[in-house]
Design an enzyme around this catalytic site. Sequence first.
Site, mmCIF file in Angstrom:
data_model
loop_
_atom_site.group_PDB
_atom_site.id
_atom_site.type_symbol
_atom_site.label_atom_id
_atom_site.label_comp_id
_atom_site.label_asym_id
_atom_site.label_seq_id
_atom_site.Cartn_x
_atom_site.Cartn_y
_atom_site.Cartn_z
ATOM 1 N N CYS A 114 0.822 -1.207 0.000
ATOM 2 C CA CYS A 114 0.000 0.000 0.000
ATOM 3 C C CYS A 114 0.862 1.265 0.000
ATOM 4 O O CYS A 114 0.405 2.336 -0.380
ATOM 5 C CB CYS A 114 -0.963 0.004 1.180
ATOM 6 S SG CYS A 114 -0.172 -0.204 2.771
ATOM 7 N N ASN A 115 2.128 1.143 0.400
ATOM 8 C CA ASN A 115 2.986 2.335 0.480
ATOM 9 C C ASN A 115 4.008 2.479 -0.633
ATOM 10 O O ASN A 115 4.609 3.542 -0.794
ATOM 11 C CB ASN A 115 3.739 2.345 1.819
ATOM 12 C CG ASN A 115 2.834 2.733 2.955
ATOM 13 O OD1 ASN A 115 1.874 3.473 2.761
ATOM 14 N ND2 ASN A 115 3.106 2.214 4.138
ATOM 15 N N ARG A 116 4.233 1.397 -1.409
ATOM 16 C CA ARG A 116 5.283 1.479 -2.435
ATOM 17 C C ARG A 116 5.099 0.413 -3.497
ATOM 18 O O ARG A 116 4.518 -0.646 -3.246
ATOM 19 C CB ARG A 116 6.662 1.330 -1.798
ATOM 20 C CG ARG A 116 6.953 -0.057 -1.234
ATOM 21 C CD ARG A 116 8.313 -0.133 -0.562
ATOM 22 N NE ARG A 116 8.358 0.669 0.653
ATOM 23 C CZ ARG A 116 9.131 1.747 0.789
ATOM 24 N NH1 ARG A 116 9.940 2.118 -0.180
ATOM 25 N NH2 ARG A 116 9.110 2.440 1.912
ATOM 26 N N SER A 170 9.901 2.908 6.052
ATOM 27 C CA SER A 170 8.449 2.720 6.119
ATOM 28 C C SER A 170 7.741 4.028 6.455
ATOM 29 O O SER A 170 8.324 4.918 7.078
ATOM 30 C CB SER A 170 8.098 1.687 7.199
ATOM 31 O OG SER A 170 8.587 0.424 6.836
ATOM 32 N N PHE A 181 7.527 -3.459 10.538
ATOM 33 C CA PHE A 181 8.285 -4.590 9.991
ATOM 34 C C PHE A 181 7.472 -5.506 9.075
ATOM 35 O O PHE A 181 7.965 -6.536 8.651
ATOM 36 C CB PHE A 181 8.895 -5.416 11.133
ATOM 37 C CG PHE A 181 10.209 -4.866 11.614
ATOM 38 C CD1 PHE A 181 11.375 -5.074 10.894
ATOM 39 C CD2 PHE A 181 10.274 -4.122 12.776
ATOM 40 C CE1 PHE A 181 12.586 -4.564 11.329
ATOM 41 C CE2 PHE A 181 11.485 -3.610 13.218
ATOM 42 C CZ PHE A 181 12.637 -3.833 12.490
ATOM 43 N N GLU A 182 6.239 -5.120 8.793
ATOM 44 C CA GLU A 182 5.421 -5.994 7.928
ATOM 45 C C GLU A 182 6.043 -6.152 6.539
ATOM 46 O O GLU A 182 5.829 -7.150 5.861
ATOM 47 C CB GLU A 182 3.997 -5.441 7.809
ATOM 48 C CG GLU A 182 3.188 -5.720 9.057
ATOM 49 C CD GLU A 182 1.698 -5.512 8.862
ATOM 50 O OE1 GLU A 182 1.261 -5.340 7.716
ATOM 51 O OE2 GLU A 182 0.987 -5.520 9.875
ATOM 52 N N GLY A 209 -13.879 -5.968 4.243
ATOM 53 C CA GLY A 209 -12.571 -6.473 3.797
ATOM 54 C C GLY A 209 -11.827 -7.091 4.951
ATOM 55 O O GLY A 209 -11.619 -6.444 5.976
ATOM 56 N N LYS A 260 -5.079 -8.729 5.482
ATOM 57 C CA LYS A 260 -4.177 -8.578 6.629
ATOM 58 C C LYS A 260 -4.466 -7.292 7.421
ATOM 59 O O LYS A 260 -4.594 -7.318 8.642
ATOM 60 C CB LYS A 260 -2.728 -8.578 6.128
ATOM 61 C CG LYS A 260 -1.731 -8.718 7.266
ATOM 62 C CD LYS A 260 -0.363 -9.094 6.766
ATOM 63 C CE LYS A 260 0.552 -9.414 7.927
ATOM 64 N NZ LYS A 260 1.882 -9.820 7.514
ATOM 65 N N ILE A 261 -4.596 -6.151 6.711
ATOM 66 C CA ILE A 261 -4.851 -4.880 7.404
ATOM 67 C C ILE A 261 -6.225 -4.919 8.076
ATOM 68 O O ILE A 261 -6.397 -4.462 9.197
ATOM 69 C CB ILE A 261 -4.721 -3.683 6.431
ATOM 70 C CG1 ILE A 261 -3.248 -3.462 6.061
ATOM 71 C CG2 ILE A 261 -5.284 -2.400 7.044
ATOM 72 C CD1 ILE A 261 -2.981 -2.343 5.090
#
Length: 419
Positions: free
Chosen positions: A58-60, A113, A119-120, A193, A196-197
């Site tokens: 989701c971030n990169r 991050s 650390f995910e 949904g 994982k999140i």
Amino acid sequence: MKHYNISRHNSFYAVGLSYKKADAEIRGRFSLDVPAIDSLLITAKRQGIDGLMVISTCNRTELYGFAQHPFQLIKLLCDHTQGTIEAFQDVAYVYKNHEAISHIFRVGTGLDSQILGDFEIISQIKQSFYRSKKHDMANPFIERLCNSVIQASKRIKNETALSSGATSVAFASVQYILKNVPDVSNKEILLFGTGKIGRNTCENLIKHTENKHITLINRTRAKAEEVAGKFHLVVKEYGDLQTEIRKTDLLVVATGAQLPTVSKALIHTDRPLLILDLSVPKNVSDDVKELPNVTVVHLDQLSQITDETLQRRKKFVPKAEAIIEDIKHDFIKWLETRKFAPVINALKAKLNTMKEEELRFHAKKLDDYNPEQAEIITDRIIQKITRQFANHLRKTEVDTQDSLQLIQEVFQLEINTNE
């Protein structure tokens, strides 16, 4: 800076974009789901790219691989996403050789991050590596590099408190709810949904809000029931989404869909509604913000939440960086050794051939010839000669490529490139 590429013609690149310069909408255009990653790796293999790994979170979104020019990798990314070359150039970064190696270490250890020390990412790097391996795109360089990054991540977890305290996207979303939603334990909460999140958010909601009114909806009901069973929650059908939204005070959207799943047309409610969109690409349409009684908060806003936990974590960054340097140094040493190993092995083979010729000659000439003694002495001499060459090649001030060329010419060596 010395060059750390394996071959003389290709360099190792990291090309990508992240939350630092690309907002959620742009990141969404460049995000890759599993089938798209598989397709990209198959295309890269067909194009003759030796070694490639793809990370999309989701971030990169990032590609790590070998190419004559980074544009080869950038084009692969754009061809398999909704992104364009122009959009990529506005927000992208390209790192080469040593800088690319340093970048993946920072990413894999949580230093890069959006929430420091999250650390995910390391499990996502592991999955990316296995996917590359499945498509025969994980060469020894990428395999060794990934193992080194995993090793650094483990050491930082064990030797520092960089990941101490609960801080993640899921935790940040719950922090936001606690600060902005009064009487939260009595509110109706709908979680759409259960990836994982979604699961992590659900766990944090139960732990910190003591709310007994949480409903789960997922496209695949079985997955929702799995999570609900663990926490004794209510599960509704995907077809009930519109009805359930009408009854809810807080909607958490955490689906993995590539297109928005919650639109303005889906929402008909008279009560104030807070929507947290934890998905990339965005899963809540922009037009939802036009509704007068609806507030939409996206992942990027949540990730800006800084608390004492983050401030505490910052103290451990120098120690984490020292661990990275230590493991990275070992990796670079391995890489340099790998580069000249075929030449040293060929030199050893050549010296052994010379040795055999000489020993045969002296065995015929000398009456008191001792083959065991001759073998020991000559082997020791060969070992010392090859060690001298290896030590010379390891020196930082030496141009390794020129020295290797000279050794090959002087000894007329045949190099086995498969070593």
